[in-house]
Design a protein around this motif. Structure first.
Motif, PDB file in Angstrom:
ATOM      1  N   ILE A  65      50.383  52.207  47.253  1.00 46.69           N
ATOM      2  CA  ILE A  65      51.180  53.119  48.065  1.00 46.69           C
ATOM      3  C   ILE A  65      50.379  53.555  49.289  1.00 46.69           C
ATOM      4  O   ILE A  65      50.884  53.554  50.416  1.00 46.69           O
ATOM      5  CB  ILE A  65      51.639  54.329  47.226  1.00 46.69           C
ATOM      6  N   ALA A  66      49.120  53.930  49.079  1.00 43.16           N
ATOM      7  CA  ALA A  66      48.261  54.353  50.196  1.00 43.16           C
ATOM      8  C   ALA A  66      48.070  53.214  51.189  1.00 43.16           C
ATOM      9  O   ALA A  66      48.158  53.408  52.408  1.00 43.16           O
ATOM     10  CB  ALA A  66      46.905  54.836  49.671  1.00 43.16           C
ATOM     11  N   TRP A  67      47.816  52.022  50.681  1.00 43.23           N
ATOM     12  CA  TRP A  67      47.615  50.861  51.544  1.00 43.23           C
ATOM     13  C   TRP A  67      48.869  50.577  52.359  1.00 43.23           C
ATOM     14  O   TRP A  67      48.813  50.286  53.552  1.00 43.23           O
ATOM     15  CB  TRP A  67      47.221  49.668  50.682  1.00 43.23           C
ATOM     16  N   SER A  68      50.023  50.687  51.730  1.00 45.08           N
ATOM     17  CA  SER A  68      51.287  50.468  52.424  1.00 45.08           C
ATOM     18  C   SER A  68      51.460  51.451  53.577  1.00 45.08           C
ATOM     19  O   SER A  68      51.814  51.060  54.697  1.00 45.08           O
ATOM     20  CB  SER A  68      52.446  50.620  51.432  1.00 45.08           C
ATOM     21  N   GLY A  69      51.237  52.724  53.303  1.00 44.65           N
ATOM     22  CA  GLY A  69      51.360  53.727  54.357  1.00 44.65           C
ATOM     23  C   GLY A  69      50.403  53.479  55.503  1.00 44.65           C
ATOM     24  O   GLY A  69      50.765  53.597  56.682  1.00 44.65           O
ATOM     25  N   TRP A  70      49.186  53.116  55.158  1.00 43.33           N
ATOM     26  CA  TRP A  70      48.172  52.842  56.176  1.00 43.33           C
ATOM     27  C   TRP A  70      48.561  51.635  57.035  1.00 43.33           C
ATOM     28  O   TRP A  70      48.443  51.675  58.251  1.00 43.33           O
ATOM     29  CB  TRP A  70      46.816  52.627  55.502  1.00 43.33           C
ATOM     30  N   LEU A  71      49.047  50.580  56.389  1.00 47.49           N
ATOM     31  CA  LEU A  71      49.478  49.399  57.150  1.00 47.49           C
ATOM     32  C   LEU A  71      50.635  49.741  58.080  1.00 47.49           C
ATOM     33  O   LEU A  71      50.669  49.292  59.236  1.00 47.49           O
ATOM     34  CB  LEU A  71      49.896  48.265  56.212  1.00 47.49           C
ATOM     35  N   ALA A  72      51.584  50.512  57.587  1.00 50.07           N
ATOM     36  CA  ALA A  72      52.713  50.916  58.437  1.00 50.07           C
ATOM     37  C   ALA A  72      52.192  51.726  59.624  1.00 50.07           C
ATOM     38  O   ALA A  72      52.640  51.528  60.762  1.00 50.07           O
ATOM     39  CB  ALA A  72      53.728  51.710  57.635  1.00 50.07           C
ATOM     40  N   TRP A  73      51.270  52.647  59.376  1.00 53.17           N
ATOM     41  CA  TRP A  73      50.671  53.436  60.457  1.00 53.17           C
ATOM     42  C   TRP A  73      49.985  52.515  61.467  1.00 53.17           C
ATOM     43  O   TRP A  73      50.152  52.668  62.674  1.00 53.17           O
ATOM     44  CB  TRP A  73      49.676  54.452  59.887  1.00 53.17           C
ATOM     45  N   ARG A  74      49.215  51.562  60.969  1.00 53.41           N
ATOM     46  CA  ARG A  74      48.490  50.614  61.848  1.00 53.41           C
ATOM     47  C   ARG A  74      49.458  49.820  62.730  1.00 53.41           C
ATOM     48  O   ARG A  74      49.093  49.386  63.810  1.00 53.41           O
ATOM     49  CB  ARG A  74      47.648  49.638  61.032  1.00 53.41           C
ATOM     50  N   HIS A  75      50.662  49.623  62.227  1.00 52.26           N
ATOM     51  CA  HIS A  75      51.651  48.854  62.971  1.00 52.26           C
ATOM     52  C   HIS A  75      52.656  49.739  63.699  1.00 52.26           C
ATOM     53  O   HIS A  75      53.757  49.299  64.027  1.00 52.26           O
ATOM     54  CB  HIS A  75      52.353  47.859  62.046  1.00 52.26           C
ATOM     55  N   GLY A  76      52.264  50.991  63.942  1.00 50.83           N
ATOM     56  CA  GLY A  76      53.056  51.854  64.809  1.00 50.83           C
ATOM     57  C   GLY A  76      54.161  52.661  64.179  1.00 50.83           C
ATOM     58  O   GLY A  76      55.109  53.039  64.875  1.00 50.83           O
ATOM     59  N   ALA A  77      54.069  52.946  62.885  1.00 51.40           N
ATOM     60  CA  ALA A  77      55.107  53.762  62.240  1.00 51.40           C
ATOM     61  C   ALA A  77      55.268  55.087  62.980  1.00 51.40           C
ATOM     62  O   ALA A  77      54.293  55.700  63.408  1.00 51.40           O
ATOM     63  CB  ALA A  77      54.753  54.019  60.772  1.00 51.40           C
ATOM     64  N   SER A  78      56.499  55.504  63.136  1.00 50.89           N
ATOM     65  CA  SER A  78      56.799  56.752  63.839  1.00 50.89           C
ATOM     66  C   SER A  78      56.510  57.948  62.942  1.00 50.89           C
ATOM     67  O   SER A  78      56.340  57.814  61.722  1.00 50.89           O
ATOM     68  CB  SER A  78      58.267  56.768  64.267  1.00 50.89           C
ATOM     69  N   ARG A  79      56.516  59.121  63.544  1.00 50.85           N
ATOM     70  CA  ARG A  79      56.334  60.351  62.770  1.00 50.85           C
ATOM     71  C   ARG A  79      57.438  60.488  61.720  1.00 50.85           C
ATOM     72  O   ARG A  79      57.185  60.911  60.593  1.00 50.85           O
ATOM     73  CB  ARG A  79      56.336  61.562  63.687  1.00 50.85           C
ATOM     74  N   GLY A  80      58.645  60.124  62.085  1.00 52.07           N
ATOM     75  CA  GLY A  80      59.758  60.198  61.140  1.00 52.07           C
ATOM     76  C   GLY A  80      59.565  59.264  59.958  1.00 52.07           C
ATOM     77  O   GLY A  80      59.848  59.630  58.816  1.00 52.07           O
ATOM     78  N   GLU A  81      59.100  58.055  60.234  1.00 50.95           N
ATOM     79  CA  GLU A  81      58.857  57.094  59.155  1.00 50.95           C
ATOM     80  C   GLU A  81      57.742  57.580  58.236  1.00 50.95           C
ATOM     81  O   GLU A  81      57.841  57.477  57.007  1.00 50.95           O
ATOM     82  CB  GLU A  81      58.518  55.729  59.747  1.00 50.95           C
ATOM     83  N   ARG A 127      59.448  47.940  56.532  1.00 50.32           N
ATOM     84  CA  ARG A 127      59.671  46.497  56.767  1.00 50.32           C
ATOM     85  C   ARG A 127      59.684  46.210  58.256  1.00 50.32           C
ATOM     86  O   ARG A 127      59.217  45.166  58.696  1.00 50.32           O
ATOM     87  CB  ARG A 127      60.986  46.059  56.104  1.00 50.32           C
ATOM     88  N   ARG A 128      60.176  47.156  59.042  1.00 43.80           N
ATOM     89  CA  ARG A 128      60.168  46.987  60.498  1.00 43.80           C
ATOM     90  C   ARG A 128      58.754  46.994  61.049  1.00 43.80           C
ATOM     91  O   ARG A 128      58.521  46.502  62.150  1.00 43.80           O
ATOM     92  CB  ARG A 128      60.983  48.093  61.162  1.00 43.80           C
ATOM     93  N   ARG A 129      57.832  47.575  60.311  1.00 46.79           N
ATOM     94  CA  ARG A 129      56.437  47.681  60.749  1.00 46.79           C
ATOM     95  C   ARG A 129      55.583  46.536  60.224  1.00 46.79           C
ATOM     96  O   ARG A 129      54.502  46.306  60.725  1.00 46.79           O
ATOM     97  CB  ARG A 129      55.828  49.014  60.309  1.00 46.79           C
ATOM     98  N   GLY A 130      56.064  45.868  59.238  1.00 43.49           N
ATOM     99  CA  GLY A 130      55.307  44.754  58.672  1.00 43.49           C
ATOM    100  C   GLY A 130      55.784  44.455  57.268  1.00 43.49           C
ATOM    101  O   GLY A 130      56.016  45.371  56.474  1.00 43.49           O
ATOM    102  N   ARG A 131      55.928  43.209  56.992  1.00 47.95           N
ATOM    103  CA  ARG A 131      56.435  42.770  55.691  1.00 47.95           C
ATOM    104  C   ARG A 131      55.529  43.241  54.551  1.00 47.95           C
ATOM    105  O   ARG A 131      56.007  43.673  53.506  1.00 47.95           O
ATOM    106  CB  ARG A 131      56.546  41.246  55.701  1.00 47.95           C
ATOM    107  N   THR A 132      54.225  43.171  54.761  1.00 43.65           N
ATOM    108  CA  THR A 132      53.281  43.550  53.709  1.00 43.65           C
ATOM    109  C   THR A 132      53.411  45.019  53.345  1.00 43.65           C
ATOM    110  O   THR A 132      53.352  45.381  52.165  1.00 43.65           O
ATOM    111  CB  THR A 132      51.840  43.214  54.134  1.00 43.65           C
ATOM    112  N   ALA A 133      53.583  45.884  54.350  1.00 43.21           N
ATOM    113  CA  ALA A 133      53.729  47.315  54.083  1.00 43.21           C
ATOM    114  C   ALA A 133      54.910  47.579  53.160  1.00 43.21           C
ATOM    115  O   ALA A 133      54.830  48.424  52.266  1.00 43.21           O
ATOM    116  CB  ALA A 133      53.886  48.092  55.388  1.00 43.21           C
TER     117      ALA A 133
END
Length: 158
Positions: A65-81, A127-133
């Motif tokens: 779960i932590a890794w997923s959140g971090w990957l999404a953040w690395r790929h530009g996840a918005s504050r809302g996401e 998924r919009r930020r990366g398939r792995t996330a």
């Protein structure tokens, strides 16, 4: 929504995601550590896993779960996401006090259904930020699905 700036050091942000899941796990453990005997005293379905198995499973899931959140953040996840990610962590932490702390099995079941929906929503936006996330959350969704079935079974049996 605009993406969070990437000026933050990635390792520090990873530790923030890890800290968030550790807090989530700690809240749950406050109620579940003392509940081992209570769980064993419940009428459970024959397919219920042994009480000792939950800790190792959740340890792996929380890391993912932590890794997923971090990957999404690395790929530009918005504050809302990222806020949605936080909401599902709060929902995750809320189940244990409902189930073990209060013994409100039907409320815990309703809550875990909302958690399941929140996880799906996080997977969709990640998924919009990366398939792995998104895929990193699939085992979590599977375990929560299993936990929901176990919760409703225990509610019916008790």
């Amino acid at each position: 929504m605009t993406a969070l700036p990437l000026r933050h050091h990635p390792v520090r942000v990873l530790f923030c995601f890890l800290a968030a899941v550790v807090v989530t796990a700690a809240v749950g453990s406050l109620f579940s550590i003392s509940a081992g005997d209570e769980y064993l005293g419940l009428h459970r379905p024959s397919w219920a896993p042994p009480a000792w198995s939950f800790g190792p499973v959740w340890t792996v899931l929380y890391g993912m779960i932590a890794w997923s959140g971090w990957l999404a953040w690395r790929h530009g996840a918005s504050r809302g996401e990222l806020a949605l990610f936080g909401v599902q962590l709060v929902l995750n932490a809320a189940w244990t006090p409902l189930f073990f702390g209060l013994g409100w099995y039907w409320a815990a079941f309703a809550e875990i259904v909302v958690l399941w929906l929140a996880i799906v929503a996080v997977m969709v936006v990640f998924r919009r930020r990366g398939r792995t996330a998104a895929l990193l959350l699939l085992p979590y969704l599977g375990w929560v699905s299993f936990a929901a079935a176990l919760t409703v079974s225990i509610a019916v049996l008790n």
